[in-house]
Design an enzyme around this catalytic site. Sequence first.
Site, PDB file in Angstrom:
ATOM      1  N   LYS A   8       0.839  -1.194   0.000  1.00  0.00           N
ATOM      2  CA  LYS A   8       0.000   0.000   0.000  1.00  0.00           C
ATOM      3  C   LYS A   8       0.871   1.239   0.000  1.00  0.00           C
ATOM      4  O   LYS A   8       1.872   1.302   0.720  1.00  0.00           O
ATOM      5  CB  LYS A   8      -0.910   0.006   1.225  1.00  0.00           C
ATOM      6  CG  LYS A   8      -1.816   1.228   1.306  1.00  0.00           C
ATOM      7  CD  LYS A   8      -2.809   1.108   2.440  1.00  0.00           C
ATOM      8  CE  LYS A   8      -2.307   1.802   3.661  1.00  0.00           C
ATOM      9  NZ  LYS A   8      -3.347   2.021   4.687  1.00  0.00           N
ATOM     10  N   SER A  24      -4.721   3.230 -17.062  1.00  0.00           N
ATOM     11  CA  SER A  24      -3.728   2.883 -16.056  1.00  0.00           C
ATOM     12  C   SER A  24      -3.457   4.027 -15.095  1.00  0.00           C
ATOM     13  O   SER A  24      -4.033   5.101 -15.174  1.00  0.00           O
ATOM     14  CB  SER A  24      -2.409   2.423 -16.670  1.00  0.00           C
ATOM     15  OG  SER A  24      -1.750   3.513 -17.265  1.00  0.00           O
ATOM     16  N   THR A  56      -7.302  -0.370 -11.481  1.00  0.00           N
ATOM     17  CA  THR A  56      -6.509  -0.124 -12.686  1.00  0.00           C
ATOM     18  C   THR A  56      -5.210  -0.922 -12.555  1.00  0.00           C
ATOM     19  O   THR A  56      -5.138  -1.870 -11.791  1.00  0.00           O
ATOM     20  CB  THR A  56      -6.263   1.388 -12.899  1.00  0.00           C
ATOM     21  OG1 THR A  56      -5.662   1.596 -14.186  1.00  0.00           O
ATOM     22  CG2 THR A  56      -5.423   2.008 -11.817  1.00  0.00           C
ATOM     23  N   TYR A  57      -4.194  -0.531 -13.295  1.00  0.00           N
ATOM     24  CA  TYR A  57      -2.894  -1.196 -13.190  1.00  0.00           C
ATOM     25  C   TYR A  57      -1.799  -0.141 -13.209  1.00  0.00           C
ATOM     26  O   TYR A  57      -2.005   0.991 -13.638  1.00  0.00           O
ATOM     27  CB  TYR A  57      -2.691  -2.223 -14.310  1.00  0.00           C
ATOM     28  CG  TYR A  57      -2.729  -1.646 -15.701  1.00  0.00           C
ATOM     29  CD1 TYR A  57      -1.555  -1.271 -16.347  1.00  0.00           C
ATOM     30  CD2 TYR A  57      -3.939  -1.455 -16.366  1.00  0.00           C
ATOM     31  CE1 TYR A  57      -1.587  -0.729 -17.623  1.00  0.00           C
ATOM     32  CE2 TYR A  57      -3.977  -0.920 -17.637  1.00  0.00           C
ATOM     33  CZ  TYR A  57      -2.802  -0.557 -18.262  1.00  0.00           C
ATOM     34  OH  TYR A  57      -2.835  -0.018 -19.523  1.00  0.00           O
ATOM     35  N   GLY A  70      -6.525   7.656 -18.790  1.00  0.00           N
ATOM     36  CA  GLY A  70      -7.746   7.095 -19.358  1.00  0.00           C
ATOM     37  C   GLY A  70      -8.962   7.460 -18.529  1.00  0.00           C
ATOM     38  O   GLY A  70      -9.078   8.571 -18.017  1.00  0.00           O
ATOM     39  N   ALA A  71      -9.882   6.511 -18.383  1.00  0.00           N
ATOM     40  CA  ALA A  71     -11.122   6.760 -17.642  1.00  0.00           C
ATOM     41  C   ALA A  71     -10.857   7.207 -16.207  1.00  0.00           C
ATOM     42  O   ALA A  71     -11.627   7.992 -15.642  1.00  0.00           O
ATOM     43  CB  ALA A  71     -11.986   5.502 -17.658  1.00  0.00           C
ATOM     44  N   ALA A  72      -9.775   6.742 -15.606  1.00  0.00           N
ATOM     45  CA  ALA A  72      -9.439   7.129 -14.230  1.00  0.00           C
ATOM     46  C   ALA A  72      -9.209   8.630 -14.099  1.00  0.00           C
ATOM     47  O   ALA A  72      -9.377   9.192 -13.018  1.00  0.00           O
ATOM     48  CB  ALA A  72      -8.205   6.365 -13.757  1.00  0.00           C
TER      49      ALA A  72
END
Length: 120
Positions: A8, A24, A56-57, A70-72
């Site tokens: 984390k 990502s 996500t990654y 992107g969408a994030a």
Amino acid sequence: MPVLLRAKAHGLVVTGKNLHYEGSLTLGRDIIEAAGFYPLEKVEVYNVTNGARFTTYVIPGRPGEVVLNGAAARLGEVGDVIIVAAYECVANPASHIATIAIFEGNKLKEVRKISLSDMY
């Protein structure tokens, strides 16, 4: 097998957004190393500022970089504080150790190693 926290990064600050990237989360290589993430690893992102949560990654970036791609990019703003977490299936929870990296302003403040025995 139970799924437990593996790594984390707490207290990261979003430094950029790139809506038209394929997707990502870009994290500085220093952040990836301190927290123990892997490039291309699936992660959960928790936006402390607005409450958004998404999967996500990780892709490596420049030191201190935290970019929503992107969408994030629609789920946070530059300056938002986020937490990034990776989990894993664990065959022997008693011996599992998680890495918790605490950041301030995307600079590493502290790294903690915790185990289930620390929780009791």
